[in-house]
Write an enzyme that holds these catalytic residues in place. Structure first.
Site, PDB file in Angstrom:
ATOM      1  CB  SER A   1      44.613  -0.698  -5.826  1.00  0.00           C
ATOM      2  OG  SER A   1      45.869  -0.175  -6.164  1.00  0.00           O
TER       3      SER A   1
HETATM    4  N1  SAH Z   1      46.549   3.982  -8.380  1.00  0.00           N
HETATM    5  C1  SAH Z   1      46.421   2.962  -9.409  1.00  0.00           C
HETATM    6  C2  SAH Z   1      47.213   1.712  -9.037  1.00  0.00           C
HETATM    7  C3  SAH Z   1      48.047   1.280 -10.161  1.00  0.00           C
HETATM    8  S1  SAH Z   1      49.304   0.074  -9.797  1.00  0.00           S
HETATM    9  C4  SAH Z   1      44.977   2.659  -9.739  1.00  0.00           C
HETATM   10  O1  SAH Z   1      44.087   3.178  -9.042  1.00  0.00           O
HETATM   11  O2  SAH Z   1      44.706   1.955 -10.714  1.00  0.00           O
HETATM   12  C5  SAH Z   1      50.722   1.109  -9.578  1.00  0.00           C
HETATM   13  C6  SAH Z   1      51.126   1.986 -10.718  1.00  0.00           C
HETATM   14  O3  SAH Z   1      52.323   2.679 -10.315  1.00  0.00           O
HETATM   15  C7  SAH Z   1      51.468   1.280 -12.021  1.00  0.00           C
HETATM   16  O4  SAH Z   1      50.706   1.835 -13.066  1.00  0.00           O
HETATM   17  C8  SAH Z   1      52.967   1.568 -12.219  1.00  0.00           C
HETATM   18  O5  SAH Z   1      53.344   1.708 -13.579  1.00  0.00           O
HETATM   19  C9  SAH Z   1      53.131   2.860 -11.455  1.00  0.00           C
HETATM   20  N2  SAH Z   1      54.484   3.174 -10.989  1.00  0.00           N
HETATM   21  C10 SAH Z   1      55.427   2.328 -10.487  1.00  0.00           C
HETATM   22  N3  SAH Z   1      56.544   3.008 -10.171  1.00  0.00           N
HETATM   23  C11 SAH Z   1      56.313   4.322 -10.457  1.00  0.00           C
HETATM   24  C12 SAH Z   1      57.087   5.520 -10.382  1.00  0.00           C
HETATM   25  N4  SAH Z   1      58.356   5.528  -9.946  1.00  0.00           N
HETATM   26  N5  SAH Z   1      56.505   6.677 -10.784  1.00  0.00           N
HETATM   27  C13 SAH Z   1      55.231   6.710 -11.256  1.00  0.00           C
HETATM   28  N6  SAH Z   1      54.457   5.612 -11.371  1.00  0.00           N
HETATM   29  C14 SAH Z   1      54.992   4.430 -10.981  1.00  0.00           C
END
Ligand code: SAH
Length: 218
Positions: free
Chosen positions: A67
């Protein structure tokens, strides 16, 4: 490939990033200090090393992103993290947001649905530094019933609506910060659990997250 050198150049760029985030309206000094303390370039491929401190999201593989720092700071500020709180994060991704929460001295439980991204955190560079982060491979819609209830829940993917099980797994008095919406843009919401079936909702700015998808992915 990753590089784990943090010298004056990266430290300087990081300070500028903190100033940028501050000028965009983040006021929580603990959150700003956390951003200042975490080498964001450690979470990215060396190809992004030169631009790791721009206030932008970047690809981390599997179609996902780390993000934007402003967004991480915004959600962290809304979460009003206190030391020792139990926090559930949905969407581990690069684990950068989890480290910000760990810097704020929370006990972090973070779930990732994509096996490859989950596995990538097995040799997580800050494994010893942040012993207050536990990693789980699973579907965030289910939460972590074994470890519930949580003081706080943070969702870092776009939810089409409020996930019922995550609301259940909040303590009374607890808060959830979550971007809600089905299109390209979502509303940041903060839900406070007032009683078992009683919630209040606050609505904040618009953001654009990758979608929160159901089920695990191998
Ligand atoms: N917090 C992360 C942001 C990653 S983007 C960071 O600091 O880098 C969002 C992430 O959520 C992705 O890796 C995606 O695979 C995950 N995601 C999406 N749906 C999800 C779910 N139902 N359960 C767990 N993870 C999920």
């Amino acid at each position: 490939m990753r590089s784990y050198i943090d010298d004056y150049k990266q430290k300087g760029l990081r300070k500028q990033l903190v100033d940028t985030i501050r000028s965009k309206g983040i006021t929580d000094e603990n959150v700003l200090t956390a951003i200042n303390n975490i080498p964001r370039h450690f979470f990215l491929d060396t190809a992004f090393e030169g631009i790791a401190y721009e206030d932008r999201a970047f690809p981390i593989g599997e179609g996902q992103t780390i993000s934007q720092p402003y967004t991480v700071a915004y959600q962290s500020q809304l979460l009003e993290v206190r030391p020792m709180e139990k926090i559930l994060e949905i969407g581990t991704g690069s684990a950068y947001q989890a480290c910000v929460l760990a810097e704020l001295k929370a006990n972090v439980y973070t779930i990732e649905r994509q096996k490859k991204l989950f596995d990538a955190n097995k040799n997580f560079v800050f494994k010893n530094k942040y012993r207050n982060i536990r990693f789980f491979y699973g579907d965030g819609y289910e939460g972590l019933p074994t470890y519930a209830p949580f003081d706080k829940v943070i969702v870092t993917a776009a939810a089409p609506s409020l996930p019922a099980k995550l609301l259940q797994q909040l303590k009374v008095g607890g808060k959830m910060v979550i971007p809600v919406g089905e299109g390209d843009v979502q509303r940041m919401m903060r839900i406070t659990k007032l009683g078992d079936e009683d919630f209040s909702t606050e609505i904040f700015d618009d953001f654009s997250f990758v979608p929160m998808l159901a089920g695990k992915k191998m």
